[in-house]
Design a protein around this motif. Structure first.
Motif, short mmCIF file in Angstrom:
data_model
loop_
_atom_site.label_atom_id
_atom_site.label_comp_id
_atom_site.label_asym_id
_atom_site.label_seq_id
_atom_site.Cartn_x
_atom_site.Cartn_y
_atom_site.Cartn_z
N THR A 84 27.75 -55.92 -17.01
CA THR A 84 28.11 -56.97 -16.50
C THR A 84 28.61 -58.13 -16.65
O THR A 84 28.45 -58.01 -18.20
CB THR A 84 26.92 -57.35 -15.60
OG1 THR A 84 27.40 -58.23 -14.94
CG2 THR A 84 26.01 -57.77 -17.05
N ASN A 85 29.55 -58.86 -15.65
CA ASN A 85 30.18 -59.21 -16.52
C ASN A 85 29.58 -61.04 -15.65
O ASN A 85 29.98 -61.75 -16.70
CB ASN A 85 31.75 -59.66 -16.19
CG ASN A 85 32.04 -59.93 -14.83
OD1 ASN A 85 30.71 -59.63 -14.08
ND2 ASN A 85 33.20 -59.79 -14.16
N GLY A 86 28.26 -60.42 -15.16
CA GLY A 86 27.72 -62.32 -15.50
C GLY A 86 27.86 -61.80 -13.71
O GLY A 86 26.95 -62.19 -12.98
N GLU A 87 28.92 -61.70 -13.44
CA GLU A 87 29.35 -61.64 -11.55
C GLU A 87 28.93 -60.68 -10.74
O GLU A 87 28.17 -60.37 -9.77
CB GLU A 87 30.08 -61.97 -11.38
CG GLU A 87 30.46 -63.78 -11.48
CD GLU A 87 32.16 -64.50 -11.31
OE1 GLU A 87 32.34 -63.44 -10.70
OE2 GLU A 87 31.44 -65.65 -11.95
N HIS B 289 23.90 -65.01 -13.94
CA HIS B 289 23.86 -63.89 -15.04
C HIS B 289 22.27 -63.28 -15.39
O HIS B 289 22.78 -62.25 -15.90
CB HIS B 289 24.30 -64.52 -16.33
CG HIS B 289 25.15 -65.84 -15.70
ND1 HIS B 289 26.77 -64.84 -15.99
CD2 HIS B 289 26.28 -67.09 -15.86
CE1 HIS B 289 27.93 -65.39 -16.14
NE2 HIS B 289 27.42 -66.86 -15.72
N GLU B 290 21.48 -63.82 -15.08
CA GLU B 290 19.45 -62.95 -15.07
C GLU B 290 19.75 -62.20 -14.29
O GLU B 290 20.34 -61.52 -14.52
CB GLU B 290 19.25 -64.13 -15.33
CG GLU B 290 17.86 -63.13 -16.30
CD GLU B 290 16.48 -64.36 -16.31
OE1 GLU B 290 15.81 -64.02 -16.14
OE2 GLU B 290 16.94 -66.02 -15.90
N ALA C 32 22.07 -60.55 -12.39
CA ALA C 32 23.09 -59.38 -13.30
C ALA C 32 22.70 -58.44 -13.86
O ALA C 32 22.73 -57.11 -14.47
CB ALA C 32 24.31 -60.08 -13.54
N ALA C 33 22.33 -59.33 -15.05
CA ALA C 33 21.74 -58.43 -16.58
C ALA C 33 20.71 -57.26 -15.90
O ALA C 33 20.50 -56.48 -16.38
CB ALA C 33 21.19 -59.51 -17.73
#
Length: 163
Positions: free
Chosen positions: A11-14, A134-135, A137-138
């Motif tokens: 992921t790139n956070g998005e 971001h969390e 997405a991770a």
């Protein structure tokens, strides 16, 4: 000999992107993703199991699911199919109908791409809609890696020889 598990997830956070190669035809893999048999493979005793799946796999069709956590909580989600191109592509929205700890009830969009490869099918999932979270997405990157491993084990089950 068992096929080595090869799942990649990032992921790139998005946006989350995950992929794996399956020793199964695209048609077989597609059916495992949208058919009732999804309840047979999506989940594990240690995490959660899909206990109720209903889908109308056509553009504009709705889908609903309930997953049951290892400690017995039922967590519903639902969405709509935006694109269905059997056996190559599925695009669907998804919204949790409970307050997910990192995502809440934000609607996201998942796109499945099934590409024929020499030994079967490359399955790629692109899950977007996490901007600023971001969390979440991770967590979903880890989750999609698990889901692809479960799918791979299911669609390849008939191809494996018992040890």
């Amino acid at each position: 000999m068992m096929h080595a598990l090869r799942v990649r997830s990032m992921t790139n956070g998005e946006t989350v992107m995950a992929s794996a190669e399956m020793e199964a035809l695209p048609e077989r893999t597609f059916e495992a993703l949208v058919g009732k048999e999804v309840e047979q493979w999506w989940g594990s005793a240690e995490t959660y199991r899909m206990v109720d799946w209903s889908a109308d796999p056509r553009v504009g069709g709705r889908w609903t699911v309930i997953v049951r956590t290892a400690d017995g909580m039922d967590l519903p989600a639902s969405g709509e199919f935006l694109e269905i191109e059997a056996p190559r592509r599925i695009v669907q929205t998804r919204t949790y109908e409970w307050d997910h700890p990192t995502l809440g009830r934000r609607q996201t969009t998942a796109a499945w791409l099934l590409e024929p490869v020499a030994n079967g099918t490359r399955v790629t999932i692109c899950h977007g809609g996490f901007a600023g979270l971001h969390e979440a997405a991770a967590e979903h990157a880890e989750g999609w890696a698990r889901v692809l491993a479960w799918l791979q084990a299911h669609v390849e089950a008939g191809r494996r020889v018992a040890a």
